[in-house]
Design a protein around this motif. Structure first.
Motif, PDB file in Angstrom:
ATOM      1  N   TRP A 163      38.728 -44.928 -20.314  1.00  0.00           N
ATOM      2  CA  TRP A 163      37.619 -44.562 -19.815  1.00  0.00           C
ATOM      3  C   TRP A 163      37.716 -43.277 -19.275  1.00  0.00           C
ATOM      4  CZ3 TRP A 163      32.855 -45.775 -21.117  1.00  0.00           C
ATOM      5  CH2 TRP A 163      31.611 -45.212 -20.498  1.00  0.00           C
ATOM      6  N   PRO A 164      37.080 -42.158 -19.460  1.00  0.00           N
ATOM      7  CA  PRO A 164      37.300 -40.735 -18.614  1.00  0.00           C
ATOM      8  C   PRO A 164      37.030 -40.745 -17.139  1.00  0.00           C
ATOM      9  CG  PRO A 164      35.759 -40.567 -20.549  1.00  0.00           C
ATOM     10  CD  PRO A 164      35.862 -42.165 -20.205  1.00  0.00           C
ATOM     11  N   ARG A 165      38.064 -40.150 -16.479  1.00  0.00           N
ATOM     12  CA  ARG A 165      37.993 -39.935 -15.174  1.00  0.00           C
ATOM     13  C   ARG A 165      36.867 -39.215 -14.589  1.00  0.00           C
ATOM     14  NH1 ARG A 165      44.394 -38.448 -13.767  1.00  0.00           N
ATOM     15  NH2 ARG A 165      45.153 -40.059 -14.576  1.00  0.00           N
ATOM     16  N   GLY A 166      36.531 -39.868 -13.588  1.00  0.00           N
ATOM     17  CA  GLY A 166      35.234 -39.181 -12.902  1.00  0.00           C
ATOM     18  C   GLY A 166      33.783 -39.378 -13.460  1.00  0.00           C
ATOM     19  N   ILE A 167      33.552 -40.426 -14.389  1.00  0.00           N
ATOM     20  CA  ILE A 167      32.517 -40.609 -15.146  1.00  0.00           C
ATOM     21  C   ILE A 167      32.183 -41.985 -15.040  1.00  0.00           C
ATOM     22  CG2 ILE A 167      31.376 -40.729 -17.430  1.00  0.00           C
ATOM     23  CD1 ILE A 167      31.834 -37.944 -16.795  1.00  0.00           C
ATOM     24  N   LYS A 168      30.873 -42.404 -14.276  1.00  0.00           N
ATOM     25  CA  LYS A 168      30.661 -43.396 -14.231  1.00  0.00           C
ATOM     26  C   LYS A 168      29.988 -44.283 -15.529  1.00  0.00           C
ATOM     27  CE  LYS A 168      29.398 -43.111  -9.354  1.00  0.00           C
ATOM     28  NZ  LYS A 168      28.374 -43.172  -8.192  1.00  0.00           N
ATOM     29  N   LYS A 169      30.457 -45.447 -15.785  1.00  0.00           N
ATOM     30  CA  LYS A 169      29.658 -45.939 -16.993  1.00  0.00           C
ATOM     31  C   LYS A 169      28.365 -45.790 -17.052  1.00  0.00           C
ATOM     32  CE  LYS A 169      33.706 -48.707 -17.964  1.00  0.00           C
ATOM     33  NZ  LYS A 169      34.522 -50.099 -18.118  1.00  0.00           N
ATOM     34  N   GLU A 170      27.698 -46.174 -16.060  1.00  0.00           N
ATOM     35  CA  GLU A 170      26.170 -46.200 -15.995  1.00  0.00           C
ATOM     36  C   GLU A 170      25.658 -44.960 -16.069  1.00  0.00           C
ATOM     37  OE1 GLU A 170      27.651 -46.388 -11.669  1.00  0.00           O
ATOM     38  OE2 GLU A 170      28.122 -47.790 -13.591  1.00  0.00           O
ATOM     39  N   ASP A 171      26.415 -43.928 -16.053  1.00  0.00           N
ATOM     40  CA  ASP A 171      25.936 -42.451 -15.942  1.00  0.00           C
ATOM     41  C   ASP A 171      26.369 -41.591 -17.168  1.00  0.00           C
ATOM     42  OD1 ASP A 171      24.577 -42.641 -13.511  1.00  0.00           O
ATOM     43  OD2 ASP A 171      26.391 -41.905 -12.529  1.00  0.00           O
ATOM     44  N   ALA A 172      27.103 -42.221 -17.985  1.00  0.00           N
ATOM     45  CA  ALA A 172      27.626 -41.605 -19.190  1.00  0.00           C
ATOM     46  C   ALA A 172      26.993 -41.742 -20.435  1.00  0.00           C
ATOM     47  CB  ALA A 172      29.022 -42.284 -19.836  1.00  0.00           C
ATOM     48  N   ASP A 173      25.690 -42.238 -20.583  1.00  0.00           N
ATOM     49  CA  ASP A 173      24.827 -42.290 -21.859  1.00  0.00           C
ATOM     50  C   ASP A 173      25.703 -42.417 -23.042  1.00  0.00           C
ATOM     51  OD1 ASP A 173      22.606 -41.962 -22.955  1.00  0.00           O
ATOM     52  OD2 ASP A 173      22.285 -39.801 -22.839  1.00  0.00           O
ATOM     53  N   VAL A 174      26.500 -43.391 -23.038  1.00  0.00           N
ATOM     54  CA  VAL A 174      27.175 -43.711 -24.040  1.00  0.00           C
ATOM     55  C   VAL A 174      26.505 -45.095 -24.901  1.00  0.00           C
ATOM     56  CG1 VAL A 174      29.548 -44.553 -25.166  1.00  0.00           C
ATOM     57  CG2 VAL A 174      29.395 -42.907 -23.343  1.00  0.00           C
ATOM     58  N   ASP A 175      26.417 -44.675 -26.270  1.00  0.00           N
ATOM     59  CA  ASP A 175      25.663 -45.970 -26.903  1.00  0.00           C
ATOM     60  C   ASP A 175      26.883 -46.890 -27.179  1.00  0.00           C
ATOM     61  OD1 ASP A 175      23.121 -44.935 -27.125  1.00  0.00           O
ATOM     62  OD2 ASP A 175      23.807 -43.357 -28.314  1.00  0.00           O
ATOM     63  N   LEU A 176      28.129 -46.354 -27.927  1.00  0.00           N
ATOM     64  CA  LEU A 176      29.497 -47.279 -28.135  1.00  0.00           C
ATOM     65  C   LEU A 176      30.422 -46.634 -27.785  1.00  0.00           C
ATOM     66  CD1 LEU A 176      30.062 -49.446 -30.319  1.00  0.00           C
ATOM     67  CD2 LEU A 176      30.211 -47.592 -32.056  1.00  0.00           C
ATOM     68  N   TRP A 177      31.515 -47.388 -27.166  1.00  0.00           N
ATOM     69  CA  TRP A 177      32.793 -46.946 -26.846  1.00  0.00           C
ATOM     70  C   TRP A 177      33.609 -47.569 -27.914  1.00  0.00           C
ATOM     71  CZ3 TRP A 177      35.522 -49.117 -22.013  1.00  0.00           C
ATOM     72  CH2 TRP A 177      36.902 -48.469 -21.758  1.00  0.00           C
ATOM     73  N   ALA A 178      34.032 -46.736 -28.963  1.00  0.00           N
ATOM     74  CA  ALA A 178      34.947 -47.160 -30.084  1.00  0.00           C
ATOM     75  C   ALA A 178      36.454 -46.946 -29.558  1.00  0.00           C
ATOM     76  CB  ALA A 178      34.598 -46.622 -31.296  1.00  0.00           C
ATOM     77  N   LYS A 179      36.721 -47.565 -28.440  1.00  0.00           N
ATOM     78  CA  LYS A 179      38.342 -47.351 -27.808  1.00  0.00           C
ATOM     79  C   LYS A 179      39.366 -47.468 -28.829  1.00  0.00           C
ATOM     80  CE  LYS A 179      38.180 -51.456 -25.079  1.00  0.00           C
ATOM     81  NZ  LYS A 179      38.309 -51.969 -23.901  1.00  0.00           N
ATOM     82  N   ASP A 180      38.955 -48.578 -29.936  1.00  0.00           N
ATOM     83  CA  ASP A 180      39.998 -48.870 -30.894  1.00  0.00           C
ATOM     84  C   ASP A 180      40.478 -47.883 -32.009  1.00  0.00           C
ATOM     85  OD1 ASP A 180      40.875 -51.086 -29.232  1.00  0.00           O
ATOM     86  OD2 ASP A 180      39.217 -52.492 -30.517  1.00  0.00           O
ATOM     87  N   LEU A 181      39.494 -46.793 -31.789  1.00  0.00           N
ATOM     88  CA  LEU A 181      39.637 -45.630 -32.895  1.00  0.00           C
ATOM     89  C   LEU A 181      40.594 -44.646 -32.564  1.00  0.00           C
ATOM     90  CD1 LEU A 181      36.125 -45.343 -34.353  1.00  0.00           C
ATOM     91  CD2 LEU A 181      38.267 -46.104 -35.703  1.00  0.00           C
ATOM     92  N   ALA A 182      40.645 -44.648 -31.107  1.00  0.00           N
ATOM     93  CA  ALA A 182      41.737 -43.662 -30.461  1.00  0.00           C
ATOM     94  C   ALA A 182      43.009 -43.754 -31.236  1.00  0.00           C
ATOM     95  CB  ALA A 182      41.767 -43.707 -29.152  1.00  0.00           C
TER      96      ALA A 182
END
Length: 129
Positions: free
Chosen positions: A26-45
């Motif tokens: 998860w990116p530093r300094g960004i709150k999950k509730e403020d990120a406006d992310v529909d999907l976190w596809a961390k396994d694609l990194a």
């Protein structure tokens, strides 16, 4: 479908469409509730090994891109995302990343990979926002 890329630190826009975070951490300094992310596809990194080898060195980017595309082809996560995208059929998708370098990062490689592998989709030319 158009696939664009954008830094997670840039403001969300109405024309972002489906917003997909493609970083493993998860990116530093960004709150999950403020990120406006529909999907976190961390396994694609990229794998930790590949990421460390690349180390955001522009001179290593071409080799990194080849190795990362190979990783994507060998893992199920990219195919899973492609299936999910086809089911949702968004007009636009924005891949979100945290790297500072807008010219040499894994989101560019993933963007190209997805554009090549989503069957029957029509894409605009790759671009950064």
């Amino acid at each position: 479908m158009e696939i664009q890329i954008k830094r997670i630190y840039d403001d969300a826009a109405q024309n972002d469409g489906l917003r997909v975070l493609v970083d493993r951490l998860w990116p530093r300094g960004i709150k999950k509730e403020d990120a406006d992310v529909d999907l976190w596809a961390k396994d694609l990194a990229p794998s930790d090994e590949l990421r460390k080898e690349f180390n955001h060195d522009p001179e290593k980017f071409d080799q990194f891109a080849q190795d990362y595309e190979k990783e994507l082809a060998e893992r199920d996560e990219a195919a899973d995302l492609i299936e999910e995208i086809k089911d949702e059929d968004p007009d636009r998708m924005t891949l979100l990343y945290a790297a500072r370098d807008k010219e040499c990062n894994h989101a560019l490689v993933l963007q190209r990979y997805l554009q090549k592998h989503i069957a029957g989709a029509s894409f605009a030319s790759p671009r950064s926002v």
